[in-house]
Design a protein around this motif. Structure first.
Motif, PDB file in Angstrom:
ATOM      1  N   THR A 556       0.752  -1.043   0.099  1.00 15.23           N
ATOM      2  CA  THR A 556       0.113  -0.163  -0.096  1.00 15.23           C
ATOM      3  C   THR A 556       0.904   1.228  -0.048  1.00 15.23           C
ATOM      4  N   ARG A 557       0.218   2.275  -0.286  1.00  7.99           N
ATOM      5  CA  ARG A 557       1.203   3.675  -0.383  1.00  7.99           C
ATOM      6  C   ARG A 557       1.731   3.760   1.077  1.00  7.99           C
ATOM      7  N   GLU A 558       0.988   3.607   2.373  1.00  7.54           N
ATOM      8  CA  GLU A 558       1.735   3.901   3.501  1.00  7.54           C
ATOM      9  C   GLU A 558       2.992   2.880   3.628  1.00  7.54           C
ATOM     10  N   GLN A 559       2.773   1.527   3.416  1.00  2.19           N
ATOM     11  CA  GLN A 559       4.144   0.665   3.478  1.00  2.19           C
ATOM     12  C   GLN A 559       5.049   0.869   2.360  1.00  2.19           C
ATOM     13  N   ALA A 560       4.702   1.452   1.294  1.00  2.00           N
ATOM     14  CA  ALA A 560       5.959   2.010   0.569  1.00  2.00           C
ATOM     15  C   ALA A 560       6.465   2.927   0.965  1.00  2.00           C
ATOM     16  N   GLN A 561       5.876   4.127   1.732  1.00  3.99           N
ATOM     17  CA  GLN A 561       6.773   5.312   2.318  1.00  3.99           C
ATOM     18  C   GLN A 561       7.614   4.626   3.358  1.00  3.99           C
TER      19      GLN A 561
END
Length: 677
Positions: A556-561
């Motif tokens: 997800t975007r949060e995990q990627a950040q």
């Protein structure tokens, strides 16, 4: 940019007959066409066997002329207007030309092109591709893109010319034109064959000739290239080693203008001096007296064969034979295309462009069958890339006896550890780097559990018994038309493709189950000075064919950040360029053929971690001119936010050619392209 160099008119030069007899180096019988007492056969073009197929009213000549099988489409808007600035100024015109044709130059100016040739002077060298040029892009591009031909009858060009020099930017420009034209041809051919199979049934014995119909439609729309000049030497945008499945594609590109004849030449009645000139030949084993050892070729002339391609009469010095002799006399180089059978080919033969040869000798001899034949010795001009046909034969050996072909350099014969249906080689003959072994190989991307759970709410299957049709629910999810043909090739790119899934009752051989079958093309990860690690194919890949999935761990975007702060390698699927929109775009053939807008995807906002788990696709290098496209596919869930990233061939890819992808824009924070290398 390069210029078109004209040839001198020989009408005011010494008697051509005297020149022919003194310089041809033929026997006494050959100068008159046949030896004394020989029977004179009916002269036929040197032909090659037509692709084996069944059906009626499928004549090659009928399709080469105006086809009556399909109504002509509306005129194309891509035809160029005017050709006043098409030809560049002559770089150097000889004193003989200026004195003999001063009046003609005054009348036509420096842009005149004479449809004859001039003897090549001693020490003449072909211009190199890196020669400097000072001509703008639009000047030669008008020459390449032919105007729409007359609807009454298609005429071969009456002018002979050579492209003198091309700079690096010009080479890229014309390469892009050739790629785009070939893409239209391949996608149109696949579309026409699929439509004909729908009409007559998949099991029908009648073989669809989409190659003939596609070339006919493109000619009517003015999409054939290099048709305003009969070009001597290299064709802009076509490289040594380029591969073709059909003879008609050679005609579309202007590489070889004969749909069946083996010798392409400017005919005598079109030449101002009355002499034919050969420009290209196809060598495919149709004549028993041919001898081919690669760089040296003994080529047999045409004529004297029966319908079974057996020599039954003596040959005569006419037509293509005379054109070959005249090209030898004047030192004119010819293009050589080799045709041969190849495993896993979609047609009976494949054709490979092997570069330029010069005819150094010709003579009249008694062939193996006992009849008189003309023979021509051709020697390959030095300084060209390796023979494409030799590379294909080497790749064929690599697939069967890799250690015999390359005794050293192999690190692994299957880095997938049997997770793929075919092995994935690992080769490094440069250094001791073994990095591709230090991660877990996965053949499919891993998605978070919630992806399937949220997507299954709308998951429905079809009730088709064997193969799906255009009326089933899966077809409606794809906008009413499947994206694949009956051979599994991508027929038309879309934002997303819905394949049949686990709830569908159709068989595993359904035409709508392509990417879920996994990798079927033999690939090799190799070490390269230019790209670090790269991927090349050991098989011949047809344009539109599925290659493999780009596999990693979806985040997800949060995990990627969070992971990006640790410096882990991330891939952002939403940044891949939309090359799928180019594949299957037939708007230049059918004006109402628009880019599909349904099914559609929302903006993709997830990343893929390939730092610890990945597959062979993660080593494919970046290129602004890729030969592989990205197509998003769903089959095991319906969550549009997390589609699978599937790779398809954007063009015909010969064996041992490196695969390349356009990864899209750079990372906003680092300014670097986020790719595995």
């Amino acid at each position: 940019m390069g210029s078109l160099v004209p040839f001198q008119d020989l009408n005011h030069m010494p008697d051509p007959q005297a020149t022919a007899s003194s310089s041809a180096g033929l026997s006494a019988g050959a100068t008159t066409g046949v030896a004394p007492g020989f029977l004179v056969p009916k002269i036929e073009p040197k032909t090659e066997p037509i692709d084996e197929w069944q059906g009626q009213n499928h004549s090659v000549s009928a399709f080469f002329s105006n086809s009556q099988n399909t109504p002509p489409p509306p005129p194309s808007s891509s035809s160029s207007s005017g050709d006043s600035d098409v030809y560049a100024e002559f770089n150097r015109v000889s004193e003989l030309f200026r004195s003999a044709f001063a009046a003609r130059l005054e009348r036509y100016g420096d842009l005149s092109v004479i449809d004859a040739i001039d003897p090549v002077p001693e020490g003449f060298q072909l211009p190199t591709s890196g020669s400097p040029s000072g001509v703008g892009d639009n000047r030669l591009s008008k020459y390449v893109v032919s105007p729409r031909p007359s609807a009454a009858k298609f005429q071969r060009p009456q002018e002979l010319a050579r492209v003198a020099a091309l700079g690096l930017e010009d080479q890229k420009h014309f390469r892009e034109i050739v790629k785009r034209t070939r893409m239209i041809y391949d996608s149109l051919r696949i579309f026409l064959m699929t439509e004909e199979m729908k009409q007559f049934g998949v099991g029908c014995r009648r073989r669809a000739r989409g190659d003939l119909r596609a070339s006919s439609l493109m000619r009517e729309c003015g999409l054939w290239l290099n048709q305003d000049k009969h070009i001597v030497g290299s064709i802009p945008g076509i490289h040594v080693g380029d591969l073709f499945f059909y003879r008609m594609e050679l005609c579309v590109l202007g590489l070889h203008g004969q749909p069946q004849a083996g010798i392409d030449y400017l005919t005598a009645w079109r030449s101002s001096n009355g002499e034919p000139i050969a420009t290209s030949i196809i060598v495919s084993g149709g004549y028993e007296d041919d001898e081919d050892i690669g760089d040296v070729l003994i080529y047999t002339g045409h004529g004297g064969q029966d319908k079974l391609h057996r020599q039954c009469q003596h040959q005569k010095l006419e037509g293509g034979n005379l054109a070959m002799e005249r090209s030898k006399c004047y030192g004119i180089e010819v293009r050589v295309i080799r045709g041969f059978k190849y495993e896993n080919s979609i047609s009976s033969k494949v054709y490979v462009y092997d570069g330029l040869y010069r005819i150094v000798d010709c003579w009249f001899d008694v062939g193996k069958s006992g009849f008189g034949v003309f023979k021509f010795k051709l020697v390959r001009i030095e300084g060209q890339p390796e023979l494409g046909s030799a590379v294909m034969k080497f790749a064929q050996m690599l697939r069967t006896k890799p250690l015999t072909a390359r005794p050293s350099g192999y690190i692994s014969f299957d880095i997938s550890c049997n997770k793929e249906k075919v092995p994935v080689y690992l080769y490094n003959d440069m250094d001791a780097d073994r990095e591709p072994l230090y991660y877990e190989y996965i053949d499919k991307s891993a998605f978070p559990p919630f992806v399937s759970f949220q997507g299954d709410n709308n998951l429905i299957g079809c009730d088709c018994v064997s193969d799906c049709n255009d009326d089933c629910p899966c077809a409606r999810k794809n906008g009413g038309q499947f994206a694949y043909d009956y051979s599994g090739n991508l027929m038309r790119g879309k934002q997303v493709i819905f394949e049949c899934g686990t709830l569908c009752k159709c068989s595993l051989n359904c035409r709508n189950r392509v990417t879920q079958k996994g990798l079927r093309i033999r690939l090799e990860v190799f070490r390269s000075k230019e790209t670090g690690w790269g991927v090349r194919t050991l098989d011949l890949i047809q344009a539109g064919a599925f290659i493999c999935e780009y596999a990693g761990v979806a985040l997800t975007r949060e995990q990627a950040q969070i992971l990006s702060m640790n410096g882990d390698t991330l891939i952002y699927p939403g940044r891949f360029t939309e090359k799928w929109g180019m594949w299957g775009d037939l708007s230049q053939i059918y004006p109402d053929h628009v880019r599909p807008s349904f099914p559609s995807l929302p903006p993709l906002d997830f990343a893929m971690d390939v730092s610890r788990m990945r597959n062979v696709a993660c080593y494919i290098s970046h290129s602004n001119e890729p030969n592989v496209l990205v197509q998003y596919v769903l089959y095991d869930h319906n969550n549009l936010m997390f589609p699978r990233v599937m790779l398809f061939a954007l063009e015909n890819i010969p064996p041992l050619v490196e695969l390349s992808l356009d990864y899209g824009v750079a990372d906003e924070w680092s300014g670097k392209l986020s790719i595995c290398n």
